[in-house]
Design a protein around this motif. Sequence first.
Motif, mmCIF file in Angstrom:
data_model
loop_
_atom_site.group_PDB
_atom_site.id
_atom_site.type_symbol
_atom_site.label_atom_id
_atom_site.label_comp_id
_atom_site.label_asym_id
_atom_site.label_seq_id
_atom_site.Cartn_x
_atom_site.Cartn_y
_atom_site.Cartn_z
ATOM 1 N N GLN A 70 -46.612 -30.564 -72.489
ATOM 2 C CA GLN A 70 -47.831 -29.386 -72.174
ATOM 3 C C GLN A 70 -48.888 -30.183 -72.666
ATOM 4 O O GLN A 70 -49.252 -30.272 -73.829
ATOM 5 C CB GLN A 70 -47.271 -28.454 -73.191
ATOM 6 C CG GLN A 70 -47.956 -26.799 -72.806
ATOM 7 C CD GLN A 70 -47.286 -25.926 -73.675
ATOM 8 O OE1 GLN A 70 -46.266 -26.087 -74.105
ATOM 9 N NE2 GLN A 70 -48.170 -24.765 -73.911
ATOM 10 N N LYS A 71 -50.106 -30.438 -71.797
ATOM 11 C CA LYS A 71 -51.170 -31.056 -72.143
ATOM 12 C C LYS A 71 -52.334 -30.947 -70.912
ATOM 13 O O LYS A 71 -51.869 -30.161 -69.768
ATOM 14 C CB LYS A 71 -50.738 -32.586 -72.091
ATOM 15 C CG LYS A 71 -49.947 -33.387 -71.037
ATOM 16 C CD LYS A 71 -49.719 -34.545 -71.289
ATOM 17 C CE LYS A 71 -48.851 -35.183 -70.051
ATOM 18 N NZ LYS A 71 -47.973 -36.393 -70.313
ATOM 19 N N ASP A 72 -53.480 -31.503 -71.076
ATOM 20 C CA ASP A 72 -54.170 -31.645 -70.168
ATOM 21 C C ASP A 72 -53.902 -32.042 -68.831
ATOM 22 O O ASP A 72 -53.279 -33.007 -68.963
ATOM 23 C CB ASP A 72 -55.447 -31.924 -70.708
ATOM 24 C CG ASP A 72 -56.877 -31.969 -69.625
ATOM 25 O OD1 ASP A 72 -57.309 -30.942 -69.704
ATOM 26 O OD2 ASP A 72 -57.060 -33.030 -69.080
ATOM 27 N N PRO A 73 -53.854 -31.600 -67.691
ATOM 28 C CA PRO A 73 -53.121 -32.066 -66.427
ATOM 29 C C PRO A 73 -53.781 -33.276 -66.247
ATOM 30 O O PRO A 73 -52.953 -34.297 -65.721
ATOM 31 C CB PRO A 73 -54.044 -31.175 -65.600
ATOM 32 C CG PRO A 73 -54.109 -29.699 -66.198
ATOM 33 C CD PRO A 73 -54.611 -30.445 -67.443
ATOM 34 N N SER A 74 -55.021 -33.940 -66.739
ATOM 35 C CA SER A 74 -55.424 -35.149 -66.433
ATOM 36 C C SER A 74 -54.842 -36.318 -67.254
ATOM 37 O O SER A 74 -54.678 -37.438 -66.940
ATOM 38 C CB SER A 74 -57.155 -35.125 -66.622
ATOM 39 O OG SER A 74 -57.178 -34.984 -68.074
ATOM 40 N N ALA A 85 -64.481 -31.674 -80.687
ATOM 41 C CA ALA A 85 -63.080 -31.625 -81.041
ATOM 42 C C ALA A 85 -62.334 -30.690 -80.051
ATOM 43 O O ALA A 85 -62.619 -29.579 -79.665
ATOM 44 C CB ALA A 85 -62.559 -31.376 -82.350
ATOM 45 N N ALA A 86 -61.338 -31.249 -79.354
ATOM 46 C CA ALA A 86 -60.363 -30.317 -78.556
ATOM 47 C C ALA A 86 -58.765 -30.710 -78.696
ATOM 48 O O ALA A 86 -58.673 -32.154 -78.810
ATOM 49 C CB ALA A 86 -60.877 -30.385 -77.134
ATOM 50 N N VAL A 87 -57.998 -29.830 -78.729
ATOM 51 C CA VAL A 87 -56.586 -30.107 -78.592
ATOM 52 C C VAL A 87 -56.306 -30.315 -77.260
ATOM 53 O O VAL A 87 -56.715 -29.562 -76.244
ATOM 54 C CB VAL A 87 -55.816 -28.711 -78.526
ATOM 55 C CG1 VAL A 87 -54.351 -28.776 -78.754
ATOM 56 C CG2 VAL A 87 -55.920 -28.244 -80.512
ATOM 57 N N VAL A 88 -55.684 -31.621 -76.895
ATOM 58 C CA VAL A 88 -55.436 -32.075 -75.447
ATOM 59 C C VAL A 88 -54.028 -32.051 -75.257
ATOM 60 O O VAL A 88 -53.607 -32.268 -73.987
ATOM 61 C CB VAL A 88 -56.044 -33.471 -75.255
ATOM 62 C CG1 VAL A 88 -57.684 -33.178 -75.449
ATOM 63 C CG2 VAL A 88 -55.533 -34.444 -76.122
ATOM 64 N N ALA A 89 -53.333 -31.856 -75.946
ATOM 65 C CA ALA A 89 -51.509 -31.877 -75.892
ATOM 66 C C ALA A 89 -50.821 -31.141 -76.912
ATOM 67 O O ALA A 89 -51.238 -31.582 -77.991
ATOM 68 C CB ALA A 89 -51.381 -33.446 -75.498
#
Lengths: 100, 100, 100, 100, 100
Positions: free
Chosen positions: A14-18, B76-80
Motif C-alpha cells: 500500500q503505497k504511492d502508485p508511482s 514530509a509525507a507518508v509514502v508507503a
Amino acid sequence: MQIAKVRGTVVSTQKDPSLRGVKLLLLQLVDEEGRILSEYEVAADIVGAGVDEWVLVSRGSAARQILGNEQRPIDAAVVAIIDTVHVEDRLIYSKKNQYR
Amino acid sequence: MQIAKVRGTVVSTQKDPSLRGVKLLLLQLVDEEGRILSEYEVAADIVGAGVDEWVLVSRGSAARQILGNEQRPIDAAVVAIIDTVHVEDRLIYSKKNQYR
Amino acid sequence: MQIAKVRGTVVSTQKDPSLRGVKLLLLQLVDEEGRILSEYEVAADIVGAGVDEWVLVSRGSAARQILGNEQRPIDAAVVAIIDTVHVEDRLIYSKKNQYR
Amino acid sequence: MQIAKVRGTVVSTQKDPSLRGVKLLLLQLVDEEGRILSEYEVAADIVGAGVDEWVLVSRGSAARQILGNEQRPIDAAVVAIIDTVHVEDRLIYSKKNQYR
Amino acid sequence: MQIAKVRGTVVSTQKDPSLRGVKLLLLQLVDEEGRILSEYEVAADIVGAGVDEWVLVSRGSAARQILGNEQRPIDAAVVAIIDTVHVEDRLIYSKKNQYR
C-alpha cells in the motif's frame, strides 16, 4: 553523497502508485574509516546493489535526478556501487577484496 | 526515506488554505533494529496509515511529488505503509505479525 | 513538519528587499511529549500566530509554497496554528486548554 | 557552505550513467578553528582539488547549479579551493603556508 | 532561518566561475539565548554585513532566491542584518546597544 552498506530490504504493498516496481534497500551509513554507523537510510535502487555491497547514496532532490525517478516521492537513491575508497594512500575498501 | 511508526494526529483549523483536508500524522522514527527513536515528524498522509502501523516517510521536496501535494507547504509525507523490513536474513518487522 | 512554540520576534531593517513586510517569528521546537527543545527556527509567519501558541513549521523549499513567499529567500515558515496534538489516546496539547 | 579537507577518492564502475567521468572526492569537514571533524562528504569535483587542500563544499540542490551537473543525481559538490580563512584578525588557514 | 554572528571571511581564487565577486562570510550560529554555538556556515553575503554583526542565514535552495544568486552553487546566504531579537518580553539582542 554518503557511503553506505546494503543491509536489507523494505517491502510495501500500500503505497504511492508511482513507487510500484521500485526496489527499496535498507542502507546503513559508513564512516570514512569504514565503520558502520547507527544512521540508516531507505533508498530507491536502480543500479542493482546487493546485500553487503558498499554504495553511494544521494539524498534530497538529487534522488529524483535519476531516469524514471523524476516524479517519485523519494528523498534517497543509490547512485553507484563502490569499487574502492582511498583515504590518502590507504585503501579503506575494495569490492574485489570484499568478495574474494 | 526513514522508517517511522504512526503515533497520533495533529489537528489545526487556522492554517495555510492549501492544507485544508490534509490529514497530518505524528510519526516517531524507528531505527534499523526496530527501536523507537526520540526524533519525530508531522507528515501529510495520503496512503491511509493508522496508529501503530510502520510507514516510510519522505522529507524535503519529495513530499510534494505526491498527486495533490505539489503546491502545499509540506516538508514530509507518508509514502508507503510497510509490509516487511528485512536486515540480512532477519525479519525485523512484519505488518501481518503485528496485527495477528 | 515540526511542532514549535512561538517564543518571540526578530526585527531587521537592512535585508533582502523581498523580505519587507514579512513577520519573522522565533520558534522553539517541541518534542512529541510537549517538552521544549533547545533547537529553534526563525520562520516567516502568514497565519498570524502569537507568542506561546503551538504551530507547525515547514522547512526547506516547502516554506516557499505559500502564496507570496514563492521568491523569498526563506527556508522556514509557520504553516498552521495547532488546535490539538494526540499521541494514541492521550491529548498532549490543546489550544483551548492552554488559553482557558 | 562548509569548509572541508580533501582526504581521498571514491571510485565506482557500476553507477548512474550521468556520473561517468565525474571525479568523486572524499572530504572531511573542518570546524571554524581548523580542526578535522568526523563528518565527511563524498562530493563531485569540478575545480580540480587535490589531497590535503581545503575546499568549500555545497550540499543539496546547490550541487547541481554547476555547469554539466544540472541533471546528475549528486547532493554535494566542491565549489571552490580555499586560499585563506580569517576569523576576526586571525589567519586560520592559508593555502600558501600549507604548501610552502 | 538561523541567527548567526559574522566571524570572518573565506577567500578563494580557484572556484566555480559563477562565484566571482561573491563575498563569502564565515558565520557562527547563535542559540535563542544569544550563546555562540560550535556550528558554523560559510554564506554568500549581499546585504553588506560586517564582523560581529548578528544576521539571519537561510540555507538550502532559499539561498538562490536572491537576485543574482539564482544559478550560483551556494547553499547558504545572509538575508538580513538583525536589529533586535525578543524572546517574550526580554530583549536578547539589539544592534544599537551592541555598537553604542
